[in-house]
Design a protein around this motif. Sequence first.
Motif, PDB file in Angstrom:
ATOM      1  N   LEU A 131     -43.104 -29.976 -29.311  1.00  0.00           N
ATOM      2  CA  LEU A 131     -42.750 -31.097 -30.188  1.00  0.00           C
ATOM      3  C   LEU A 131     -41.239 -31.132 -30.337  1.00  0.00           C
ATOM      4  O   LEU A 131     -40.618 -30.096 -30.566  1.00  0.00           O
ATOM      5  CB  LEU A 131     -43.373 -30.915 -31.569  1.00  0.00           C
ATOM      6  CG  LEU A 131     -44.896 -30.933 -31.624  1.00  0.00           C
ATOM      7  CD1 LEU A 131     -45.382 -30.329 -32.921  1.00  0.00           C
ATOM      8  CD2 LEU A 131     -45.373 -32.361 -31.482  1.00  0.00           C
ATOM      9  N   VAL A 132     -40.664 -32.308 -30.224  1.00  0.00           N
ATOM     10  CA  VAL A 132     -39.230 -32.477 -30.429  1.00  0.00           C
ATOM     11  C   VAL A 132     -39.059 -33.530 -31.519  1.00  0.00           C
ATOM     12  O   VAL A 132     -39.437 -34.691 -31.351  1.00  0.00           O
ATOM     13  CB  VAL A 132     -38.509 -32.913 -29.136  1.00  0.00           C
ATOM     14  CG1 VAL A 132     -37.032 -33.131 -29.408  1.00  0.00           C
ATOM     15  CG2 VAL A 132     -38.716 -31.880 -28.034  1.00  0.00           C
ATOM     16  N   PHE A 133     -38.523 -33.091 -32.647  1.00  0.00           N
ATOM     17  CA  PHE A 133     -38.250 -33.976 -33.773  1.00  0.00           C
ATOM     18  C   PHE A 133     -36.770 -34.349 -33.731  1.00  0.00           C
ATOM     19  O   PHE A 133     -35.914 -33.460 -33.700  1.00  0.00           O
ATOM     20  CB  PHE A 133     -38.552 -33.275 -35.095  1.00  0.00           C
ATOM     21  CG  PHE A 133     -40.007 -32.941 -35.290  1.00  0.00           C
ATOM     22  CD1 PHE A 133     -40.850 -33.818 -35.945  1.00  0.00           C
ATOM     23  CD2 PHE A 133     -40.527 -31.746 -34.813  1.00  0.00           C
ATOM     24  CE1 PHE A 133     -42.188 -33.501 -36.135  1.00  0.00           C
ATOM     25  CE2 PHE A 133     -41.851 -31.421 -34.995  1.00  0.00           C
ATOM     26  CZ  PHE A 133     -42.687 -32.307 -35.658  1.00  0.00           C
ATOM     27  N   ASN A 134     -36.464 -35.629 -33.694  1.00  0.00           N
ATOM     28  CA  ASN A 134     -35.076 -36.090 -33.757  1.00  0.00           C
ATOM     29  C   ASN A 134     -34.642 -36.109 -35.218  1.00  0.00           C
ATOM     30  O   ASN A 134     -35.307 -36.722 -36.057  1.00  0.00           O
ATOM     31  CB  ASN A 134     -34.930 -37.478 -33.142  1.00  0.00           C
ATOM     32  CG  ASN A 134     -35.157 -37.436 -31.649  1.00  0.00           C
ATOM     33  OD1 ASN A 134     -34.495 -36.685 -30.953  1.00  0.00           O
ATOM     34  ND2 ASN A 134     -36.087 -38.226 -31.165  1.00  0.00           N
ATOM     35  N   ASN A 172     -24.776 -32.689 -30.583  1.00  0.00           N
ATOM     36  CA  ASN A 172     -25.003 -33.917 -29.810  1.00  0.00           C
ATOM     37  C   ASN A 172     -26.113 -34.757 -30.430  1.00  0.00           C
ATOM     38  O   ASN A 172     -25.893 -35.478 -31.356  1.00  0.00           O
ATOM     39  CB  ASN A 172     -25.293 -33.597 -28.342  1.00  0.00           C
ATOM     40  CG  ASN A 172     -24.137 -32.863 -27.689  1.00  0.00           C
ATOM     41  OD1 ASN A 172     -22.983 -33.104 -28.008  1.00  0.00           O
ATOM     42  ND2 ASN A 172     -24.443 -31.935 -26.809  1.00  0.00           N
ATOM     43  N   THR A 173     -27.317 -34.663 -29.885  1.00  0.00           N
ATOM     44  CA  THR A 173     -28.466 -35.346 -30.469  1.00  0.00           C
ATOM     45  C   THR A 173     -29.231 -34.305 -31.276  1.00  0.00           C
ATOM     46  O   THR A 173     -29.931 -33.476 -30.703  1.00  0.00           O
ATOM     47  CB  THR A 173     -29.374 -35.924 -29.363  1.00  0.00           C
ATOM     48  OG1 THR A 173     -28.598 -36.787 -28.532  1.00  0.00           O
ATOM     49  CG2 THR A 173     -30.532 -36.691 -29.965  1.00  0.00           C
ATOM     50  N   PRO A 174     -29.087 -34.302 -32.599  1.00  0.00           N
ATOM     51  CA  PRO A 174     -29.697 -33.255 -33.422  1.00  0.00           C
ATOM     52  C   PRO A 174     -31.228 -33.270 -33.320  1.00  0.00           C
ATOM     53  O   PRO A 174     -31.852 -34.324 -33.456  1.00  0.00           O
ATOM     54  CB  PRO A 174     -29.250 -33.591 -34.839  1.00  0.00           C
ATOM     55  CG  PRO A 174     -28.094 -34.519 -34.680  1.00  0.00           C
ATOM     56  CD  PRO A 174     -28.309 -35.241 -33.395  1.00  0.00           C
ATOM     57  N   ILE A 175     -31.803 -32.096 -33.071  1.00  0.00           N
ATOM     58  CA  ILE A 175     -33.257 -31.990 -32.938  1.00  0.00           C
ATOM     59  C   ILE A 175     -33.775 -30.737 -33.644  1.00  0.00           C
ATOM     60  O   ILE A 175     -33.030 -29.790 -33.881  1.00  0.00           O
ATOM     61  CB  ILE A 175     -33.721 -31.931 -31.461  1.00  0.00           C
ATOM     62  CG1 ILE A 175     -33.181 -30.670 -30.778  1.00  0.00           C
ATOM     63  CG2 ILE A 175     -33.378 -33.202 -30.713  1.00  0.00           C
ATOM     64  CD1 ILE A 175     -33.880 -30.316 -29.477  1.00  0.00           C
ATOM     65  N   LEU A 176     -35.046 -30.770 -33.960  1.00  0.00           N
ATOM     66  CA  LEU A 176     -35.807 -29.578 -34.296  1.00  0.00           C
ATOM     67  C   LEU A 176     -36.857 -29.468 -33.204  1.00  0.00           C
ATOM     68  O   LEU A 176     -37.627 -30.409 -32.993  1.00  0.00           O
ATOM     69  CB  LEU A 176     -36.478 -29.683 -35.660  1.00  0.00           C
ATOM     70  CG  LEU A 176     -37.256 -28.435 -36.090  1.00  0.00           C
ATOM     71  CD1 LEU A 176     -37.181 -28.264 -37.592  1.00  0.00           C
ATOM     72  CD2 LEU A 176     -38.696 -28.461 -35.644  1.00  0.00           C
ATOM     73  N   TYR A 177     -36.863 -28.356 -32.488  1.00  0.00           N
ATOM     74  CA  TYR A 177     -37.811 -28.130 -31.403  1.00  0.00           C
ATOM     75  C   TYR A 177     -38.859 -27.141 -31.888  1.00  0.00           C
ATOM     76  O   TYR A 177     -38.529 -26.136 -32.524  1.00  0.00           O
ATOM     77  CB  TYR A 177     -37.085 -27.569 -30.174  1.00  0.00           C
ATOM     78  CG  TYR A 177     -38.023 -27.077 -29.104  1.00  0.00           C
ATOM     79  CD1 TYR A 177     -38.592 -27.970 -28.202  1.00  0.00           C
ATOM     80  CD2 TYR A 177     -38.352 -25.737 -29.007  1.00  0.00           C
ATOM     81  CE1 TYR A 177     -39.467 -27.524 -27.223  1.00  0.00           C
ATOM     82  CE2 TYR A 177     -39.225 -25.290 -28.028  1.00  0.00           C
ATOM     83  CZ  TYR A 177     -39.781 -26.182 -27.145  1.00  0.00           C
ATOM     84  OH  TYR A 177     -40.649 -25.744 -26.181  1.00  0.00           O
ATOM     85  N   ALA A 178     -40.118 -27.424 -31.604  1.00  0.00           N
ATOM     86  CA  ALA A 178     -41.202 -26.521 -31.977  1.00  0.00           C
ATOM     87  C   ALA A 178     -42.177 -26.393 -30.819  1.00  0.00           C
ATOM     88  O   ALA A 178     -42.583 -27.389 -30.231  1.00  0.00           O
ATOM     89  CB  ALA A 178     -41.925 -27.046 -33.213  1.00  0.00           C
TER      90      ALA A 178
END
Length: 181
Positions: free
Chosen positions: A138-141, A36-42
């Motif tokens: 942190l959520v990086f789109n 869907n909405t690609p993210i990297l979550y940290a």
Amino acid sequence: MKYGQRSVSDLYVFNKNGKLITVLDSLKESYIDPNNTPILYAKDALLDDSLLEFFNRQVNDNKTDYEKFVSGGFEEEKTFKTLVYRQTTKECKLIAKTEVRDSESGQDRYVYYEIPEASVSNYNSFNSSSTQTSEWDLVFNIKPYNEDKDLFKIHIEQDESDRLQKFFTDAVDAIKKINIM
């Protein structure tokens, strides 16, 4: 080959021009979700000063004598870095470095997730707790970096045995094709 995830990633954050901003090496959890909405979550255990500076504007501390006295008197004056918090989104590039374990050989291998196009917003809350260290989410789109809409690259460390295994597998496949024809 099959790999098992070995550790939480270290996250290298670069500005959009490729200058290293910080290395987040105290992550408690991280994942990449390309759906869907690609993210990297940290989820970081520590609030990173360099990342705060990346998001916010630093102001000079030009206090009057009166303001210095009010903030602690002249005897024990303390120095502070002042950042003006603002809600903003910053373009960035990411490299997530982690280790995986090869299920066949038991060897650990480095893996790099290269994310050439991303953005991060500083819409974070600052939580305090008397019982445990507060976490910082942190959520990086993740954005496509080319016209094929590719999102990221995965680099898996290889060694000589991997190359030999591929050579022998390719050779056996070629022999099978010859024998079939």
